[in-house]
Enzyme design. Structure first.
Site, mmCIF file in Angstrom:
data_model
loop_
_atom_site.group_PDB
_atom_site.id
_atom_site.type_symbol
_atom_site.label_atom_id
_atom_site.label_comp_id
_atom_site.label_asym_id
_atom_site.label_seq_id
_atom_site.Cartn_x
_atom_site.Cartn_y
_atom_site.Cartn_z
ATOM 1 N N SER A 1 0.841 -1.197 0.000
ATOM 2 C CA SER A 1 0.000 0.000 0.000
ATOM 3 C C SER A 1 0.873 1.242 0.000
ATOM 4 O O SER A 1 2.088 1.159 0.147
ATOM 5 C CB SER A 1 -0.875 0.005 1.247
ATOM 6 O OG SER A 1 -0.074 0.346 2.371
ATOM 7 N N LYS A 2 0.226 2.390 -0.134
ATOM 8 C CA LYS A 2 1.056 3.598 -0.187
ATOM 9 C C LYS A 2 1.693 3.896 1.162
ATOM 10 O O LYS A 2 2.757 4.483 1.230
ATOM 11 C CB LYS A 2 0.273 4.769 -0.775
ATOM 12 C CG LYS A 2 -0.699 5.460 0.112
ATOM 13 C CD LYS A 2 -1.259 6.651 -0.671
ATOM 14 C CE LYS A 2 -2.336 7.362 0.111
ATOM 15 N NZ LYS A 2 -3.100 8.294 -0.706
ATOM 16 N N ARG A 3 1.052 3.434 2.227
ATOM 17 C CA ARG A 3 1.652 3.649 3.552
ATOM 18 C C ARG A 3 2.906 2.786 3.766
ATOM 19 O O ARG A 3 3.775 3.128 4.538
ATOM 20 C CB ARG A 3 0.632 3.378 4.650
ATOM 21 C CG ARG A 3 0.131 4.667 5.286
ATOM 22 C CD ARG A 3 -1.041 4.438 6.172
ATOM 23 N NE ARG A 3 -2.230 4.144 5.387
ATOM 24 C CZ ARG A 3 -3.049 3.140 5.611
ATOM 25 N NH1 ARG A 3 -2.810 2.294 6.584
ATOM 26 N NH2 ARG A 3 -4.122 2.963 4.864
ATOM 27 N N GLU B 1 -0.394 15.939 1.633
ATOM 28 C CA GLU B 1 0.244 14.676 1.278
ATOM 29 C C GLU B 1 1.485 14.926 0.440
ATOM 30 O O GLU B 1 1.454 15.706 -0.497
ATOM 31 C CB GLU B 1 -0.748 13.881 0.426
ATOM 32 C CG GLU B 1 -0.887 12.434 0.806
ATOM 33 C CD GLU B 1 -1.723 11.713 -0.232
ATOM 34 O OE1 GLU B 1 -1.275 10.653 -0.675
ATOM 35 O OE2 GLU B 1 -2.795 12.218 -0.609
#
Ligand code: GLU
Length: 490
Positions: free
Chosen positions: A261-263, A282
């Site tokens: 995921s982007k995290r 962001e």
């Protein structure tokens, strides 16, 4: 260009392009180029609530950076445009009406609160509410109401169009990667195809466009596999030939558990997007800013899930274009391995001319401190993992470095200082090419060759690292080498 093979990459502009999307784009591109076909970029922007400004431009720019240039796209145009779904409303309207006309879809007027109530009542009984053949006649739609009432409602209230899912039908289809799949329509619901805002849903627009754009192969992420039975049924209802489908497995977290995921980028300390992404608060660094070459990223992404039956690992984009086979994509998810990407990056850097590296560095905009020359790149190329390191890790090529204090204590004792004095006097007299420098160091080194080398490294690099010591001395030149040794002795 042959008209035969037509593939599309169809992102929704809901944020930056994630590595999973990039790999889907790459596999589409490779499949098109391998077969002398056409690669299309289509923007699926029918869910305007989820749209994030700048995403489309970001996606286009990322594809350009990676060299995956679409043959047809919103900005390039083509014979099958428009390529943004929000500009194709008339096409969807015509097709949804045709589907209703055929009896394969119907208008539904149920209020959101009523559907919610049905859901809750079912839950209380431990059941799941599904809008389907089982209960559709008890709900408010053009199948349960009489014609006049429907006509009136269509003029007065918001409505959706739902697919009339066959009651008990085996949907059988083939996926190039998964093989034969069978799903009973009993497990599926009467999906909304057209929303009350007069926009199609993803499923409907996707199928209509793939047909209208003459797409022959749909290559996309595995997360869309559950939607495939509905898509197959839609093709059947229209009487259209479906394309070939290939659903590529997920890219997993480095730990192997779950989708990357982007995290995870922040968690594991590496990028997951091609280019830097900023939106509101962001901000994510991209592979580009991290010093990864697009050639290396493409090479790595190609191998993430696909392989040729040999041990070769370094490929250029044209090589991949010749070799790629969608049927050789594996079934299981591939773990994202950043170390491997760094290794591949280093291989591509080594193969690149130093002039080209300098050119790339200048487009990196890292706020460079040094004027990096071709000779400097020649010297360090075998050790560079990321372009961005060139400024950070190789400062010793340009200015004296602070010596690592723990090494200073350990290595720079009285004996090694005697050696440094002797060697610097020797260098003062003769500074003549790497082999000679090495021989002279041997001559002066009463403390042993290894220790002498260590002392010299501390003087020149500040730590026990760096390229070949004698090549480095030649690069720095007599004056600079003597200056650095002397400042250490002092
Ligand atoms: N718009 C979908 C997405 O964002 C495309 C899925 C497909 O390729 O059919 O992933």
């Amino acid at each position: 260009m042959s008209d035969d093979i037509r593939v599309r990459f169809a992102p929704s502009p809901t944020g930056p392009l994630h590595v999973g999307g990039l790999r889907a784009a790459l596999y589409n591109y490779l499949h098109a180029k391998k077969n002398n076909g056409t690669f299309i970029l289509r923007v699926e922007d029918t869910d305007q609530k989820r749209e994030v400004g700048g995403s489309y431009e970001y996606i286009e720019e990322s594809l350009r950076w990676c060299g995956l240039i679409p043959d047809e796209s919103p900005s390039r145009g083509g014979d099958f445009g428009p390529y943004k779904q929000s500009q194709r409303k008339n096409i969807y309207k015509k097709h949804i009406e045709a589907l209703v006309e055929k009896g394969a879809a119907y208008y539904a007027f149920d209020k959101a609160e009523d559907l919610d109530m049905h859901r809750k009542n079912h839950e209380k009984k431990g059941k799941t509410f599904i809008y389907n053949a089982h209960n559709r006649l008890k709900l408010v739609n053009s199948l349960s109401l009489d014609k006049n009432k429907v006509e009136k409602l269509l003029k007065r209230v918001p409505y959706v169009v739902r697919y009339k899912m066959p009651d008990n039908k085996m949907v059988v289809f083939k996926d190039e990667i998964r093989g034969k799949i069978e799903v009973s329509s009993r497990e599926l619901d009467d999906k909304v195809l057209f929303k009350s805002d007069k926009m199609p849903t993803y499923h409907f627009a996707n199928v209509v466009d793939d047909h209208m754009m003459k797409i022959t192969h749909v290559i996309r992420g595995e997360e869309w596999l559950p939607s495939l039975p509905l898509h197959v049924l839609l093709y059947q209802s229209f009487g259209w030939e479906p394309p070939v489908f290939a659903h590529i497995p997920l890219i997993l977290k480095p730990t192997g558990k779950g989708k990357l995921s982007k995290r995870d980028g922040e968690k594991f300390g590496h990028p997951v997007f091609p280019l830097e992404w900023r939106s509101g608060d962001e901000k994510h660094l991209g592979f580009k800013e991290f010093g990864i070459l697009p050639e290396a990223l493409i090479n790595y992404m190609a191998l993430l899930g696909w392989s040729k039956e040999d041990t070769k690992e370094i490929y250029s984009l044209p090589e991949l274009m010749g070799l790629f086979e969608i049927t050789s994509v594996g079934k299981s998810g591939a773990k994202f391995d950043f170390e491997k990407l760094l290794w591949i990056n280093a291989q591509h850097i080594q193969r690149m001319s130093s002039e080209e590296i300098i050119k790339r560095l200048s487009s990196l905009n890292t706020g460079k401190k040094f004027n990096i020359t071709k000779e400097a790149i020649d010297l360090i190329k075998p050790r560079v993992e990321r372009l961005a390191d060139i400024d950070i890790d190789f400062g010793y090529l340009f200015e004296p470095q602070k010596i690592d204090p723990s090494l200073e204590k350990k290595i720079l004792n009285d004996d090694s200082k005697v050696f440094l004095k002797d060697y610097s006097s020797m260098l003062e007299k003769r500074f003549e090419g790497a082999p000679q420098l090495k021989e002279d160091l041997g001559q002066c080194s009463k403390i042993g060759f290894g220790k002498s080398m260590g002392a010299m490294r501390l003087c020149l690099v500040g730590k026990l690292a760096g390229p070949d010591l004698f090549e480095l001395m030649i690069f720095l030149g007599k004056k600079e080498v003597l200056k650095r040794i002397r400042s250490v002795i002092a």
